[in-house]
Motif scaffolding. Sequence first.
Motif, PDB file in Angstrom:
ATOM      1  N   PHE A  49       8.907   3.246 -11.816  1.00  0.00           N
ATOM      2  CA  PHE A  49       9.176   1.906 -12.336  1.00  0.00           C
ATOM      3  C   PHE A  49       9.969   1.081 -11.326  1.00  0.00           C
ATOM      4  N   GLY A  50      10.976   1.679 -10.718  1.00  0.00           N
ATOM      5  CA  GLY A  50      11.786   0.957  -9.736  1.00  0.00           C
ATOM      6  C   GLY A  50      10.986   0.517  -8.530  1.00  0.00           C
ATOM      7  N   VAL A  51      10.124   1.408  -8.028  1.00  0.00           N
ATOM      8  CA  VAL A  51       9.291   1.071  -6.873  1.00  0.00           C
ATOM      9  C   VAL A  51       8.378  -0.102  -7.198  1.00  0.00           C
ATOM     10  N   LEU A  52       7.723  -0.056  -8.351  1.00  0.00           N
ATOM     11  CA  LEU A  52       6.786  -1.118  -8.721  1.00  0.00           C
ATOM     12  C   LEU A  52       7.508  -2.434  -8.991  1.00  0.00           C
ATOM     13  N   LEU A  53       8.671  -2.366  -9.617  1.00  0.00           N
ATOM     14  CA  LEU A  53       9.426  -3.586  -9.908  1.00  0.00           C
ATOM     15  C   LEU A  53       9.881  -4.253  -8.611  1.00  0.00           C
ATOM     16  N   CYS A  54      10.305  -3.463  -7.658  1.00  0.00           N
ATOM     17  CA  CYS A  54      10.747  -4.029  -6.380  1.00  0.00           C
ATOM     18  C   CYS A  54       9.607  -4.709  -5.645  1.00  0.00           C
ATOM     19  N   MET A  55       8.402  -4.187  -5.780  1.00  0.00           N
ATOM     20  CA  MET A  55       7.268  -4.811  -5.087  1.00  0.00           C
ATOM     21  C   MET A  55       7.025  -6.227  -5.587  1.00  0.00           C
ATOM     22  N   ILE A 109       0.837  -1.205   0.000  1.00  0.00           N
ATOM     23  CA  ILE A 109       0.000   0.000   0.000  1.00  0.00           C
ATOM     24  C   ILE A 109       0.870   1.253   0.000  1.00  0.00           C
ATOM     25  N   MET A 110       1.881   1.262   0.861  1.00  0.00           N
ATOM     26  CA  MET A 110       2.756   2.435   0.937  1.00  0.00           C
ATOM     27  C   MET A 110       3.507   2.670  -0.367  1.00  0.00           C
ATOM     28  N   ARG A 111       3.992   1.608  -0.973  1.00  0.00           N
ATOM     29  CA  ARG A 111       4.815   1.769  -2.170  1.00  0.00           C
ATOM     30  C   ARG A 111       3.977   2.102  -3.401  1.00  0.00           C
ATOM     31  N   LEU A 112       2.755   1.560  -3.482  1.00  0.00           N
ATOM     32  CA  LEU A 112       1.869   1.959  -4.578  1.00  0.00           C
ATOM     33  C   LEU A 112       1.536   3.444  -4.477  1.00  0.00           C
ATOM     34  N   ALA A 113       1.314   3.920  -3.261  1.00  0.00           N
ATOM     35  CA  ALA A 113       1.060   5.350  -3.076  1.00  0.00           C
ATOM     36  C   ALA A 113       2.274   6.168  -3.489  1.00  0.00           C
ATOM     37  N   MET A 114       3.473   5.687  -3.155  1.00  0.00           N
ATOM     38  CA  MET A 114       4.684   6.410  -3.521  1.00  0.00           C
ATOM     39  C   MET A 114       4.861   6.433  -5.040  1.00  0.00           C
ATOM     40  N   ALA A 115       4.580   5.317  -5.700  1.00  0.00           N
ATOM     41  CA  ALA A 115       4.664   5.280  -7.166  1.00  0.00           C
ATOM     42  C   ALA A 115       3.664   6.254  -7.787  1.00  0.00           C
ATOM     43  N   THR A 116       2.491   6.365  -7.191  1.00  0.00           N
ATOM     44  CA  THR A 116       1.487   7.313  -7.678  1.00  0.00           C
ATOM     45  C   THR A 116       2.004   8.744  -7.609  1.00  0.00           C
ATOM     46  N   GLN A 117       2.673   9.079  -6.519  1.00  0.00           N
ATOM     47  CA  GLN A 117       3.234  10.417  -6.400  1.00  0.00           C
ATOM     48  C   GLN A 117       4.277  10.678  -7.475  1.00  0.00           C
ATOM     49  N   TRP A 118       5.124   9.699  -7.739  1.00  0.00           N
ATOM     50  CA  TRP A 118       6.153   9.878  -8.757  1.00  0.00           C
ATOM     51  C   TRP A 118       5.538  10.008 -10.154  1.00  0.00           C
ATOM     52  N   LEU A 119       4.468   9.273 -10.410  1.00  0.00           N
ATOM     53  CA  LEU A 119       3.796   9.400 -11.713  1.00  0.00           C
ATOM     54  C   LEU A 119       3.165  10.782 -11.861  1.00  0.00           C
ATOM     55  N   ARG A 120       2.638  11.320 -10.770  1.00  0.00           N
ATOM     56  CA  ARG A 120       2.121  12.687 -10.811  1.00  0.00           C
ATOM     57  C   ARG A 120       3.241  13.673 -11.131  1.00  0.00           C
ATOM     58  N   ALA A 121       4.390  13.475 -10.495  1.00  0.00           N
ATOM     59  CA  ALA A 121       5.521  14.364 -10.766  1.00  0.00           C
ATOM     60  C   ALA A 121       5.973  14.237 -12.212  1.00  0.00           C
ATOM     61  N   ALA A 122       5.978  13.009 -12.740  1.00  0.00           N
ATOM     62  CA  ALA A 122       6.387  12.801 -14.130  1.00  0.00           C
ATOM     63  C   ALA A 122       5.443  13.488 -15.103  1.00  0.00           C
ATOM     64  N   ARG A 123       4.172  13.476 -14.782  1.00  0.00           N
ATOM     65  CA  ARG A 123       3.183  14.105 -15.673  1.00  0.00           C
ATOM     66  C   ARG A 123       3.415  15.607 -15.794  1.00  0.00           C
ATOM     67  N   ALA A 124       3.886  16.238 -14.703  1.00  0.00           N
ATOM     68  CA  ALA A 124       4.088  17.681 -14.725  1.00  0.00           C
ATOM     69  C   ALA A 124       5.491  18.081 -15.190  1.00  0.00           C
ATOM     70  N   ALA A 125       6.377  17.094 -15.379  1.00  0.00           N
ATOM     71  CA  ALA A 125       7.769  17.401 -15.713  1.00  0.00           C
ATOM     72  C   ALA A 125       8.049  17.152 -17.185  1.00  0.00           C
ATOM     73  N   THR A 126       9.233  17.558 -17.604  1.00  0.00           N
ATOM     74  CA  THR A 126       9.685  17.312 -18.974  1.00  0.00           C
ATOM     75  C   THR A 126      11.158  16.911 -18.940  1.00  0.00           C
ATOM     76  N   GLY A 127      11.630  16.344 -20.031  1.00  0.00           N
ATOM     77  CA  GLY A 127      13.042  16.058 -20.198  1.00  0.00           C
ATOM     78  C   GLY A 127      13.610  15.122 -19.163  1.00  0.00           C
TER      79      GLY A 127
END
Length: 412
Positions: free
Chosen positions: A167-173, A138-156
């Motif tokens: 990807f790393g968080v989800l793969l480790c799970m 649960i904790m790591r899925l939430a953390m991956a969600t935060q990183w995906l949100r950051a990726a959506r707002a970022a570039t390059g």
Amino acid sequence: MTSSSAPGPGTPGAPQSSRLLRRLTARGRDEAHRVSSPLELLFDLCFVVAIAQAGVQLVHAVAEGHAGHGILNYAMVFFAIWWAWMNFSWFASAYDNDDVLYRLVTLAQIAGVLVLAAGVSRAFQHQDYVMVWLGYLIMRLAMATQWLRAARAATGAERRMALRYAFGVLLCMIGWFGLVALPQPARPWVFLVMAVAELCVPLFAERHHRTSWHPHHIAERFGLFTIIVLGETIAASTVAVKSAVDEHDALGELLPIAAGGLLIVFFAWWIYFVVPIHGHLRSSRQAFLWGYGHYLIFASAAAIGAGLEVAVEQAVGKTHISTLSASAAVTLPTALYLLAVWALHSRHFKVGIAQQLVLPGTALLVICCTFLGHWAVLAAGLVCTAAVATGAVLAARTDRRDRGADVAAPAG
């Protein structure tokens, strides 16, 4: 503490007026007056609940004569708690925008650690890691969600970094599922492999772009968590002493343990906060080593409390272990804490060989106190007190010598 202050309207990612959803963009590393938010403080308190559960089970294992088994399980469970806490703290330092979605995802992480805490006893007693794994998931899925949100707002490069984190968080799970699916003899090896994999995720993700974590904020976050862990150590020890006095009327046997334990905890606080460590966190490499090393600081600080409980139970005859073993349950984590704080904090600010040797020498003396029988804990506390006095005297001498040199320089 108040919520994180907004440094100015032009700073990316800084909290602004309350909105349901905002872009999760990086905050500035040069923000002024950056402090921990109320949500972060709640996060810390809930994580300490899980640490307390791990400490209770460590006490039971050591008191029953299964120290090796208990320490292994404690190391595994504590890693999950510490790593999830540290990942969130580092992410929040760089990306906390305090919108509603950010808060909800963070509350989901808090729910995850409470699920993990509920499964700690079964992990220790029956090697059943289902609840621990579920809470960590649960904790790591939430953390991956935060990183995906950051990726959506970022570039390059920043976008690639955020996606690598997710990807790393989800793969480790997927790998951590081995704690549930594989037979018991294989689980320590699963833990070792996956712990290394988890530690490598930030190194992989930030190869070409660094998160904009805030040095003052990170130092404060780690310092606050250290205080909370030490507070849990005091609380657990106090309850143990009170119960022993109520049930066994053994105040004479318990006073040396209580006094020594209190001196050790005061010393643990003193040496951690005596130096302004945020000035040392100048690069990501330094910050990674510093943050990773806190596994030893947090784990040993919590283990001191467990050791004091073991010493109390042994003093009133509630365990079948020797006085030597009960003393070691306090002195060994204390020595480990000393060495970890010296390596991560103190050595960067000590001048001369005498100052550098104070904490390592104290750690050695604390280990020697193990062999002093029922006086071991009190002796360790007195050694720690003497170390503080010695360090203060050496620092004062250095200051006087430096001031004298500054005065003599213009005259020369």
